[in-house]
Design a protein around this motif. Structure first.
Motif, PDB file in Angstrom:
ATOM      1  N   PRO A  50       0.813  -1.223   0.000  1.00 58.75           N
ATOM      2  CA  PRO A  50       0.000   0.000   0.000  1.00 58.75           C
ATOM      3  C   PRO A  50       0.845   1.271   0.000  1.00 58.75           C
ATOM      4  O   PRO A  50       1.877   1.347   0.671  1.00 58.75           O
ATOM      5  CB  PRO A  50      -0.793  -0.093   1.310  1.00 58.75           C
ATOM      6  CG  PRO A  50      -0.780  -1.528   1.671  1.00 58.75           C
ATOM      7  CD  PRO A  50       0.507  -2.074   1.139  1.00 58.75           C
ATOM      8  N   GLY A  51       0.407   2.254  -0.782  1.00 61.51           N
ATOM      9  CA  GLY A  51       1.065   3.547  -0.812  1.00 61.51           C
ATOM     10  C   GLY A  51       2.382   3.581  -1.564  1.00 61.51           C
ATOM     11  O   GLY A  51       3.105   4.569  -1.510  1.00 61.51           O
ATOM     12  N   THR A  52       2.712   2.497  -2.278  1.00 53.95           N
ATOM     13  CA  THR A  52       3.962   2.441  -3.042  1.00 53.95           C
ATOM     14  C   THR A  52       3.685   1.804  -4.400  1.00 53.95           C
ATOM     15  O   THR A  52       2.590   1.315  -4.663  1.00 53.95           O
ATOM     16  CB  THR A  52       5.046   1.592  -2.331  1.00 53.95           C
ATOM     17  OG1 THR A  52       4.679   0.208  -2.423  1.00 53.95           O
ATOM     18  CG2 THR A  52       5.224   1.988  -0.883  1.00 53.95           C
ATOM     19  N   GLU A  53       4.701   1.763  -5.228  1.00 53.67           N
ATOM     20  CA  GLU A  53       4.629   1.054  -6.508  1.00 53.67           C
ATOM     21  C   GLU A  53       5.203  -0.356  -6.369  1.00 53.67           C
ATOM     22  O   GLU A  53       5.257  -1.104  -7.339  1.00 53.67           O
ATOM     23  CB  GLU A  53       5.424   1.820  -7.580  1.00 53.67           C
ATOM     24  CG  GLU A  53       4.855   3.198  -7.894  1.00 53.67           C
ATOM     25  CD  GLU A  53       3.499   3.113  -8.583  1.00 53.67           C
ATOM     26  OE1 GLU A  53       3.326   2.248  -9.465  1.00 53.67           O
ATOM     27  OE2 GLU A  53       2.612   3.905  -8.213  1.00 53.67           O
ATOM     28  N   TRP A  84      -0.694  -4.906   7.111  1.00 50.24           N
ATOM     29  CA  TRP A  84       0.171  -3.742   6.954  1.00 50.24           C
ATOM     30  C   TRP A  84       0.026  -2.858   8.190  1.00 50.24           C
ATOM     31  O   TRP A  84      -1.063  -2.686   8.719  1.00 50.24           O
ATOM     32  CB  TRP A  84      -0.194  -2.952   5.703  1.00 50.24           C
ATOM     33  CG  TRP A  84      -0.131  -3.782   4.451  1.00 50.24           C
ATOM     34  CD1 TRP A  84      -1.186  -4.178   3.696  1.00 50.24           C
ATOM     35  CD2 TRP A  84       1.033  -4.315   3.825  1.00 50.24           C
ATOM     36  NE1 TRP A  84      -0.754  -4.926   2.633  1.00 50.24           N
ATOM     37  CE2 TRP A  84       0.613  -5.032   2.683  1.00 50.24           C
ATOM     38  CE3 TRP A  84       2.387  -4.269   4.110  1.00 50.24           C
ATOM     39  CZ2 TRP A  84       1.490  -5.692   1.842  1.00 50.24           C
ATOM     40  CZ3 TRP A  84       3.264  -4.928   3.265  1.00 50.24           C
ATOM     41  CH2 TRP A  84       2.822  -5.617   2.143  1.00 50.24           C
ATOM     42  N   GLY A  87       1.809   4.050   8.065  1.00 50.50           N
ATOM     43  CA  GLY A  87       2.147   4.594   6.758  1.00 50.50           C
ATOM     44  C   GLY A  87       0.986   5.219   6.039  1.00 50.50           C
ATOM     45  O   GLY A  87       0.934   6.422   5.873  1.00 50.50           O
ATOM     46  N   ASP A  88       0.013   4.398   5.629  1.00 51.06           N
ATOM     47  CA  ASP A  88      -1.091   4.958   4.835  1.00 51.06           C
ATOM     48  C   ASP A  88      -2.429   4.861   5.568  1.00 51.06           C
ATOM     49  O   ASP A  88      -3.473   5.015   4.954  1.00 51.06           O
ATOM     50  CB  ASP A  88      -1.188   4.228   3.496  1.00 51.06           C
ATOM     51  CG  ASP A  88      -1.582   2.780   3.667  1.00 51.06           C
ATOM     52  OD1 ASP A  88      -1.935   2.161   2.665  1.00 51.06           O
ATOM     53  OD2 ASP A  88      -1.537   2.248   4.792  1.00 51.06           O
ATOM     54  N   GLY A  89      -2.381   4.579   6.845  1.00 45.64           N
ATOM     55  CA  GLY A  89      -3.613   4.515   7.624  1.00 45.64           C
ATOM     56  C   GLY A  89      -4.325   3.194   7.567  1.00 45.64           C
ATOM     57  O   GLY A  89      -5.416   3.037   8.073  1.00 45.64           O
ATOM     58  N   THR A  90      -3.710   2.158   6.936  1.00 43.78           N
ATOM     59  CA  THR A  90      -4.327   0.832   6.855  1.00 43.78           C
ATOM     60  C   THR A  90      -3.733  -0.082   7.903  1.00 43.78           C
ATOM     61  O   THR A  90      -3.379  -1.203   7.619  1.00 43.78           O
ATOM     62  CB  THR A  90      -4.137   0.209   5.470  1.00 43.78           C
ATOM     63  OG1 THR A  90      -2.729   0.057   5.240  1.00 43.78           O
ATOM     64  CG2 THR A  90      -4.774   1.028   4.386  1.00 43.78           C
TER      65      THR A  90
END
Length: 92
Positions: A50-53, A84, A87-90
């Protein structure tokens, strides 16, 4: 066998394959005949981070082909427990 599955961490591609031994291809990169390679069962999971490629690749393998189905259940449980964090709130 290739399939798309839902894990706690998100959607993943799941690949189960058998290699080595009679009637099976040798593992990738291994020279020689299939009969010269020890049999094994491998289970791969690939899922996006999540939040990355980026993608995470989890690979599990067992040479215990007699109990491969039980080992695959264990591998599925481990992969299914991935979550996870931050980082992205997950996560927490």
């Amino acid at each position: 066998m290739v399939e798309v599955v839902e894990l706690a961490a998100g959607t993943a591609v799941r690949v189960r394959r058998a290699t080595g031994g009679p009637g099976q291809a040798p593992p990738a990169g291994l020279l020689g005949e299939a009969e010269e390679a020890l049999p094994s069962v491998t289970l791969d999971y690939q899922l996006p981070v999540p939040g990355t490629e980026a993608h995470l690749l989890m690979t599990f393998s067992t040479p215990l082909v007699q109990i491969a189905d039980a080992m695959v259940e264990l591998f599925d449980a481990v992969a299914g427990s991935l979550t996870w964090m931050g980082g992205d709130g997950t996560g927490e």
